[in-house]
Write a protein that holds these residues in place. Sequence first.
Motif, mmCIF file in Angstrom:
data_model
loop_
_atom_site.group_PDB
_atom_site.id
_atom_site.type_symbol
_atom_site.label_atom_id
_atom_site.label_comp_id
_atom_site.label_asym_id
_atom_site.label_seq_id
_atom_site.Cartn_x
_atom_site.Cartn_y
_atom_site.Cartn_z
ATOM 1 N N GLN A 1 -5.053 -7.209 -5.583
ATOM 2 C CA GLN A 1 -6.268 -6.561 -4.585
ATOM 3 C C GLN A 1 -6.706 -7.853 -3.838
ATOM 4 O O GLN A 1 -7.049 -7.604 -2.724
ATOM 5 C CB GLN A 1 -7.446 -6.522 -5.738
ATOM 6 N N ALA B 1 -4.596 -3.910 4.020
ATOM 7 C CA ALA B 1 -3.751 -2.839 3.957
ATOM 8 C C ALA B 1 -4.188 -1.762 3.263
ATOM 9 O O ALA B 1 -5.315 -1.699 2.291
ATOM 10 C CB ALA B 1 -2.539 -3.570 3.137
ATOM 11 N N ARG C 1 -3.940 -7.443 -1.153
ATOM 12 C CA ARG C 1 -4.332 -6.311 -0.138
ATOM 13 C C ARG C 1 -5.554 -6.664 0.627
ATOM 14 O O ARG C 1 -5.383 -6.268 1.870
ATOM 15 C CB ARG C 1 -4.577 -5.386 -1.029
ATOM 16 N N PHE D 1 3.689 -2.675 0.226
ATOM 17 C CA PHE D 1 2.762 -2.092 1.003
ATOM 18 C C PHE D 1 3.223 -0.937 1.684
ATOM 19 O O PHE D 1 4.408 -0.651 2.110
ATOM 20 C CB PHE D 1 2.342 -3.236 2.201
ATOM 21 N N LYS E 1 -2.698 0.560 1.881
ATOM 22 C CA LYS E 1 -1.994 1.028 0.766
ATOM 23 C C LYS E 1 -0.980 -0.252 0.169
ATOM 24 O O LYS E 1 -0.397 -0.852 0.938
ATOM 25 C CB LYS E 1 -0.984 2.390 0.772
ATOM 26 N N ALA E 2 -1.365 -0.182 -1.068
ATOM 27 C CA ALA E 2 -0.508 -1.403 -1.872
ATOM 28 C C ALA E 2 -0.384 -1.205 -3.292
ATOM 29 O O ALA E 2 -1.197 -0.624 -3.897
ATOM 30 C CB ALA E 2 -1.015 -2.724 -1.504
#
Length: 306
Positions: free
Chosen positions: A31, A39, A34, A60, A41-42
């Motif tokens: 987290q 991002a 990210r 990612f 989506k990760a």
Amino acid sequence: MGRRRKPWMRDVNGILLLDKPEGLSSNHALQRVRRLYSAAKAGHTGSLDPLATGMLPVCFGPCTKLSHYLLDADKQYTVGMRWGARTATGDAEGDVVEENAVRPDADTVARTAQDFVGEIGQVPPMYSAVHHQGRRLYEIAREGGEVERPSRVVTIYALQVGVQEGDILPLEVRCSKGTYVRTLVEDLARACGALAHVAWLRRDAVGPFAASAMHAMADVEAAAEQGAAALDALLLPPSAALTDWPAVTLDAARAFYLSRGEAVRVAAAPSRGRVAIYGPGNALLALGEIDADGMVAPRRMMQLPA
């Protein structure tokens, strides 16, 4: 309804090999990274305990499609085996539940370690994420419970013994997915007539990725101060996860038919086995295999840009 995308999020595609610091859970590390990348989506591929450090691949965007294959990859660790006590968790974070004064000599440990090379059975520790009747084992363990766990077959490819320092003996382990290093340490100690637990643990490699490609959290934070381009320069392309897969490259016409789920014939393709299938511009189109007719057949569509 799908999760609403926040305004600050951006599309990121690639793999970051994070050197996870000690004291941080894998999810917290994910987290944090990210957020630094903003991002959309990760996901990470293979948890490390908070005590452990080392390689945590973070995928990612479209690269998250590769997560399953990295979870199945072989791993390499260095671990400090502390003699004298067995703990509830198998590592330094747990309460001591048994002690003894046995300290095997180096030759005994090295000789005994070779009995663990190859396929072995392991009973998952109670402090693990394995499910039992809808609950994680660690949830039951934290309540003071214990349940019977079936043994699982894992493979130890190499187990090297280092130089003893005080009560800690370093080991180098190369193993298959699903191996519990804490259990390996306990079982090796028991086979030597002793007790031990994990004092420290570091993951050095996952699948095709080498330790030299890792980035510390501080490096990622420094790159974030420079902007998105500096962050993205730390990423590996999707193909980096598949360097141990034979590659097949298709022209535009064959790529079109394969994208519709059809097998295609490629003159230079391997005669059998799994393949990574690339199209024009080195885009990763699919993971596939050579079928019984010698055709390149898609098994998992990827459609990942280079």
